[in-house]
Design an enzyme around this catalytic site. Structure first.
Site, PDB file in Angstrom:
ATOM      1  N   ASN A 112      27.887  47.100  40.502  1.00 38.67           N
ATOM      2  CA  ASN A 112      27.022  45.913  40.499  1.00 38.67           C
ATOM      3  C   ASN A 112      26.293  45.704  41.821  1.00 38.67           C
ATOM      4  O   ASN A 112      26.007  44.588  42.217  1.00 38.67           O
ATOM      5  CB  ASN A 112      27.816  44.673  40.059  1.00 38.67           C
ATOM      6  CG  ASN A 112      28.977  44.395  40.987  1.00 38.67           C
ATOM      7  OD1 ASN A 112      29.184  45.097  41.971  1.00 38.67           O
ATOM      8  ND2 ASN A 112      29.740  43.347  40.699  1.00 38.67           N
ATOM      9  N   HIS A 115      27.802  43.264  47.405  1.00 39.01           N
ATOM     10  CA  HIS A 115      28.869  42.302  47.685  1.00 39.01           C
ATOM     11  C   HIS A 115      28.288  41.190  48.543  1.00 39.01           C
ATOM     12  O   HIS A 115      27.488  41.445  49.438  1.00 39.01           O
ATOM     13  CB  HIS A 115      30.020  42.966  48.462  1.00 39.01           C
ATOM     14  CG  HIS A 115      30.958  41.965  49.078  1.00 39.01           C
ATOM     15  ND1 HIS A 115      32.010  41.422  48.373  1.00 39.01           N
ATOM     16  CD2 HIS A 115      30.964  41.365  50.301  1.00 39.01           C
ATOM     17  CE1 HIS A 115      32.633  40.538  49.159  1.00 39.01           C
ATOM     18  NE2 HIS A 115      32.023  40.492  50.330  1.00 39.01           N
TER      19      HIS A 115
END
Ligand code: IDP
Ligand code: MG
Length: 153
Positions: A112, A115
């Site tokens: 994804n 962070h």
């Protein structure tokens, strides 16, 4: 001024998205006060993801995060921890709205892209985890003069 830690994960580097992501932070008016490429060791991964150590996906996460370089960035700005979380979108990228980094660049919960610290307390710890004091830079950033009104809280 508040600071937050961002990591550009291996998938963002491998997919050639570093510049696009950094451009978004610059365009938003956030000040970059630290930035470096590094390879995360297993110990650092275990510390950084200590809240996930018992999860079934942790071994894959550690392998993914430690086998390729990442880019660590410290951003500075008013309420930047929440601003950056909002710019990222939720952990599951398929639930992330278009316009967010995950919503524009990812289809995955594990791959994804990015962070970002999840609270001001976490941010303080995470900035120290990845950066020595001498790697953080105090400098006049004229962008800040235009990002906020002079008396803005
Ligand atoms: P966050 O990155 O949105 O703050 P966290 O819950 O702190 O999400 O999880 C850290 C990272 O662990 C996620 O970004 C993702 O890479 C991975 N992760 C979290 N939950 C899952 C999951 O259910 N499956 C696979 N990977 C996950
Ligand atoms: Mg998190």
């Amino acid at each position: 001024m508040e600071r937050t830690l961002v990591l550009l994960k291996p998938d963002s580097i491998q997919r050639g998205l570093m510049g696009k992501i950094i451009t978004r932070f610059e365009a938003r008016g956030l000040k970059i006060v630290g930035m470096k490429m590094l390879k995360m060791g297993k110990e650092l991964s275990k510390e950084h993801y200590s809240h996930l150590l018992g999860k079934p996906f942790y071994p894959d996460l550690e392998k993914f995060m430690t086998h390729h370089p990442i880019v660590a960035i410290v951003l500075e700005g008013k309420e930047c921890v929440q601003v950056v979380r909002d710019m990222m979108g939720p952990t599951n990228s398929r639930k992330a709205l278009p316009g967010t980094i995950r919503g524009d660049f990812s289809m995955s919960t594990s791959r994804n892209i990015i962070h970002g610290s999840d609270s001001t307390e976490t941010a303080e710890k995470e900035v120290k985890r990845f950066f020595k004091p001498e790697e953080l830079h105090e400098y006049k950033f004229s962008g800040s003069d235009y990002a906020y009104a002079p008396d803005e809280q």
